[in-house]
Write a protein that holds these residues in place. Structure first.
Motif, PDB file in Angstrom:
ATOM      1  N   LEU A 220       0.955  -1.114   0.093  1.00  0.00           N
ATOM      2  CA  LEU A 220      -0.180   0.116   0.112  1.00  0.00           C
ATOM      3  C   LEU A 220       0.799   1.191  -0.112  1.00  0.00           C
ATOM      4  CD1 LEU A 220      -3.242   0.806   2.149  1.00  0.00           C
ATOM      5  CD2 LEU A 220      -1.275   2.522   2.128  1.00  0.00           C
ATOM      6  N   GLY A 221       0.656   2.438  -0.805  1.00  0.00           N
ATOM      7  CA  GLY A 221       1.507   3.287  -0.951  1.00  0.00           C
ATOM      8  C   GLY A 221       0.562   4.582  -1.240  1.00  0.00           C
ATOM      9  N   ARG A 222       1.032   5.679  -0.423  1.00  0.00           N
ATOM     10  CA  ARG A 222       0.328   6.963  -0.558  1.00  0.00           C
ATOM     11  C   ARG A 222       1.180   8.048  -1.115  1.00  0.00           C
ATOM     12  NH1 ARG A 222      -2.949  10.682   1.122  1.00  0.00           N
ATOM     13  NH2 ARG A 222      -2.260  12.383   2.544  1.00  0.00           N
ATOM     14  N   SER A 223       0.490   8.963  -1.924  1.00  0.00           N
ATOM     15  CA  SER A 223       0.908  10.052  -2.530  1.00  0.00           C
ATOM     16  C   SER A 223       2.283   9.581  -3.408  1.00  0.00           C
ATOM     17  CB  SER A 223       1.241  11.122  -1.510  1.00  0.00           C
ATOM     18  OG  SER A 223       1.719  12.311  -2.175  1.00  0.00           O
ATOM     19  N   MET A 224       3.701  10.209  -2.838  1.00  0.00           N
ATOM     20  CA  MET A 224       4.862   9.456  -3.471  1.00  0.00           C
ATOM     21  C   MET A 224       4.942   8.072  -3.482  1.00  0.00           C
ATOM     22  SD  MET A 224       8.759  10.441  -2.540  1.00  0.00           S
ATOM     23  CE  MET A 224       8.644   9.545  -1.088  1.00  0.00           C
ATOM     24  N   GLY A 225       4.538   7.521  -2.254  1.00  0.00           N
ATOM     25  CA  GLY A 225       4.431   5.948  -2.148  1.00  0.00           C
ATOM     26  C   GLY A 225       3.510   5.354  -3.072  1.00  0.00           C
ATOM     27  N   SER A 248      -2.346   9.052  -5.390  1.00  0.00           N
ATOM     28  CA  SER A 248      -0.973   9.023  -5.841  1.00  0.00           C
ATOM     29  C   SER A 248      -0.474   9.951  -6.819  1.00  0.00           C
ATOM     30  CB  SER A 248      -0.992   7.528  -6.773  1.00  0.00           C
ATOM     31  OG  SER A 248       0.269   7.292  -7.127  1.00  0.00           O
ATOM     32  N   VAL A 249       0.903   9.968  -6.830  1.00  0.00           N
ATOM     33  CA  VAL A 249       1.527  10.860  -7.983  1.00  0.00           C
ATOM     34  C   VAL A 249       1.155  10.291  -9.214  1.00  0.00           C
ATOM     35  CG1 VAL A 249       3.431  11.897  -6.150  1.00  0.00           C
ATOM     36  CG2 VAL A 249       3.573   9.660  -7.605  1.00  0.00           C
ATOM     37  N   GLU A 255       5.563  14.564 -15.370  1.00  0.00           N
ATOM     38  CA  GLU A 255       4.277  15.159 -14.595  1.00  0.00           C
ATOM     39  C   GLU A 255       4.719  15.457 -13.066  1.00  0.00           C
ATOM     40  OE1 GLU A 255       0.137  14.356 -16.928  1.00  0.00           O
ATOM     41  OE2 GLU A 255       0.604  12.990 -15.479  1.00  0.00           O
ATOM     42  N   ASN A 256       5.551  14.717 -12.593  1.00  0.00           N
ATOM     43  CA  ASN A 256       5.906  14.805 -11.153  1.00  0.00           C
ATOM     44  C   ASN A 256       7.109  15.679 -11.238  1.00  0.00           C
ATOM     45  OD1 ASN A 256       4.232  12.629 -10.215  1.00  0.00           O
ATOM     46  ND2 ASN A 256       5.679  11.068 -10.880  1.00  0.00           N
ATOM     47  N   LEU A 257       7.928  15.756 -12.159  1.00  0.00           N
ATOM     48  CA  LEU A 257       8.894  16.384 -12.218  1.00  0.00           C
ATOM     49  C   LEU A 257       8.445  18.019 -12.267  1.00  0.00           C
ATOM     50  CD1 LEU A 257      12.175  16.288 -12.724  1.00  0.00           C
ATOM     51  CD2 LEU A 257      11.785  16.729 -15.020  1.00  0.00           C
ATOM     52  N   ASP A 258       7.392  18.195 -13.019  1.00  0.00           N
ATOM     53  CA  ASP A 258       6.699  19.455 -13.104  1.00  0.00           C
ATOM     54  C   ASP A 258       6.124  20.040 -11.848  1.00  0.00           C
ATOM     55  OD1 ASP A 258       7.769  20.049 -15.752  1.00  0.00           O
ATOM     56  OD2 ASP A 258       6.037  19.092 -16.700  1.00  0.00           O
ATOM     57  N   GLN A 259       5.352  19.118 -11.309  1.00  0.00           N
ATOM     58  CA  GLN A 259       4.805  19.490 -10.243  1.00  0.00           C
ATOM     59  C   GLN A 259       5.445  19.871  -8.882  1.00  0.00           C
ATOM     60  OE1 GLN A 259       1.443  20.454 -10.032  1.00  0.00           O
ATOM     61  NE2 GLN A 259       0.370  19.485  -8.401  1.00  0.00           N
ATOM     62  N   PHE A 260       6.274  18.730  -8.618  1.00  0.00           N
ATOM     63  CA  PHE A 260       7.275  18.899  -7.579  1.00  0.00           C
ATOM     64  C   PHE A 260       8.503  19.290  -7.508  1.00  0.00           C
ATOM     65  CE2 PHE A 260       3.915  15.435  -6.881  1.00  0.00           C
ATOM     66  CZ  PHE A 260       2.953  16.141  -6.291  1.00  0.00           C
ATOM     67  N   THR A 261       9.451  18.607  -8.415  1.00  0.00           N
ATOM     68  CA  THR A 261      10.921  19.018  -8.451  1.00  0.00           C
ATOM     69  C   THR A 261      11.412  20.192  -8.719  1.00  0.00           C
ATOM     70  OG1 THR A 261      11.248  16.234  -8.895  1.00  0.00           O
ATOM     71  CG2 THR A 261      13.147  17.839  -8.998  1.00  0.00           C
ATOM     72  N   ASP A 311      -5.483  18.950  -4.430  1.00  0.00           N
ATOM     73  CA  ASP A 311      -4.761  19.902  -5.442  1.00  0.00           C
ATOM     74  C   ASP A 311      -3.296  19.647  -5.249  1.00  0.00           C
ATOM     75  OD1 ASP A 311      -4.447  20.834  -2.749  1.00  0.00           O
ATOM     76  OD2 ASP A 311      -4.979  22.697  -3.291  1.00  0.00           O
ATOM     77  N   THR A 312      -2.914  18.721  -4.797  1.00  0.00           N
ATOM     78  CA  THR A 312      -1.556  18.158  -4.708  1.00  0.00           C
ATOM     79  C   THR A 312      -1.058  17.294  -5.748  1.00  0.00           C
ATOM     80  OG1 THR A 312      -1.445  18.798  -2.256  1.00  0.00           O
ATOM     81  CG2 THR A 312       0.233  17.407  -3.251  1.00  0.00           C
ATOM     82  N   CYS A 313      -1.785  16.107  -5.630  1.00  0.00           N
ATOM     83  CA  CYS A 313      -1.861  15.283  -6.763  1.00  0.00           C
ATOM     84  C   CYS A 313      -3.200  15.241  -7.588  1.00  0.00           C
ATOM     85  CB  CYS A 313      -1.657  13.712  -6.192  1.00  0.00           C
ATOM     86  SG  CYS A 313       0.049  13.601  -5.634  1.00  0.00           S
TER      87      CYS A 313
END
Length: 365
Positions: A220-225, A248-249, A255-261, A311-313
């Protein structure tokens, strides 16, 4: 009215890399946003809103597909920093070492532990239900929390307690670079490949515990997990029997690169581009870090939870992941929760009821 998920039977399994990437479309989208800590609250209120149903959207524009790959015919390794590299690695885990007993409840014991992940030592939390066992088990993969402030077991405290009380042995991995784990390199952290290795070694280590039924282990994983969990499913089909992902991300790395990194760690994004190329100059590198590129390797049923007000993922990420899993003949169910935000509070109890039902049904099948 309670939302209905969209269960899909895997039926006769056929590799569909061409259809999958055609539906995915490796279009690079720039999303503004900030990466928020994912420390789940320790308590939750009762559900106050009804989750909504979802249907699969129409496929988006496509780009040229990559060569086909199945669980038996691995895609070529263009770079060592890639999911195809993980497909060729062995994940043996090792002894789970109990470091300190944190607490004893009416339902379980909670221990600080360490376990080996290749040449890396990773810390975590182990919860063992009372009773003789053997028990079903779950590896938990937490979401993003700044490693410098992270403490062992942080991020999925509610899930740990709920699942242990439901009769599951729980191993919550801290990941390398967190808590008492060995340090993590920049690339293995930003690519999430190091965390994926830690999750897969956690599965192997958990199966070695006498209290665990090795045939009934889930993740089981949440968000980044959630992204770590999807990576694990494509890297090592069959390592677990079922998987659950929360808020999840994206399954598309860029898309994760643009949203977070890029907004939060621009120097890390620049280092990736310097070492491996830009997304325009080295599209295969970024595709090789995207789990959706290899969804045709997934053999386990997947349950996805996502709030419509996240609004995070953004919810479209999970809708697209679900659609692409279905296109790859994966048994995928998406549950949307109307008005629920990233933290999952009002309808979290309902989501966990569904999670436990799903796990019991799939692990006992």
């Amino acid at each position: 009215m309670a939302g209905m998920g969209v269960p899909v039977g895997s039926g006769g399994r056929v590799t569909r890399r061409t259809a999958l990437l055609g539906a995915a479309g490796l279009t690079l989208t720039a999303c503004a946003g900030s990466e928020q800590p994912d420390a789940s609250p320790t308590g939750s209120s009762s559900a106050t809103a009804s989750p909504s149903a979802t249907t699969s959207p129409s496929p988006s524009a496509s780009t040229s597909p990559s060569p086909s790959a199945t669980a038996d015919a691995l895609p070529p390794v263009e770079r060592r920093v890639s999911l195809p590299q993980l497909m060729r690695e062995d994940f043996d885990g090792g002894p789970v070492t109990r470091v300190r007993r944190q607490s004893v409840t009416d339902a379980y014991e909670r221990w600080e532990v360490t376990y080996p992940a290749g040449g890396t030592t990773v810390s975590g939390i182990l919860l063992r239900p009372r009773g003789r066992g053997p028990f079903p088990a779950v590896v938990l993969c937490h979401g993003y929390i700044e490693p410098s402030v992270y403490v062992t077991g942080q991020g999925l405290a509610r899930e740990q307690d709920y699942l242990a009380r439901a009769g599951f042995v729980v191993l919550h991995t801290d990941y390398r670079g967190h808590a008492a784990s060995d340090p993590a390199g920049d690339v293995e952290r930003e690519s999430r490949l190091g965390y994926t290795r830690d999750a897969l070694h956690a599965v192997a280590s958990l199966k070695q515990l006498p209290a665990v039924d090795p045939e009934r282990v889930a993740m089981l994983g949440r968000s980044m997990g959630g992204g770590v969990t999807l990576n694990a499913l494509v890297a090592q089909p069959g390592a677990v029997r079922a998987a659950v992902v929360y808020a999840s991300v994206s399954s598309l790395f860029t898309e994760n690169l643009d949203q977070f990194t890029i907004p939060n760690r621009p120097e890390s994004a620049q280092e990736l581009a310097r070492r491996f190329g830009t997304r325009r100059g080295a599209p295969d590198f970024y595709a090789g870090l995207s789990s959706r590129t290899y969804f045709d390797r997934v053999t386990e049923p997947v349950l996805i939870h996502h709030g419509t007000a996240d609004d995070t993922c953004p919810p479209p990420w999970s809708r697209r992941t679900h659609r692409l899993l279905r296109a790859a003949d994966v048994d995928s169910t998406l549950r949307l929760y109307e008005g629920e935000q990233h933290a999952f509070i009002p309808q979290w109890p309902l989501s966990m009821e569904r999670t436990v039902r799903f796990l019991r049904r799939r692990l006992d099948a």
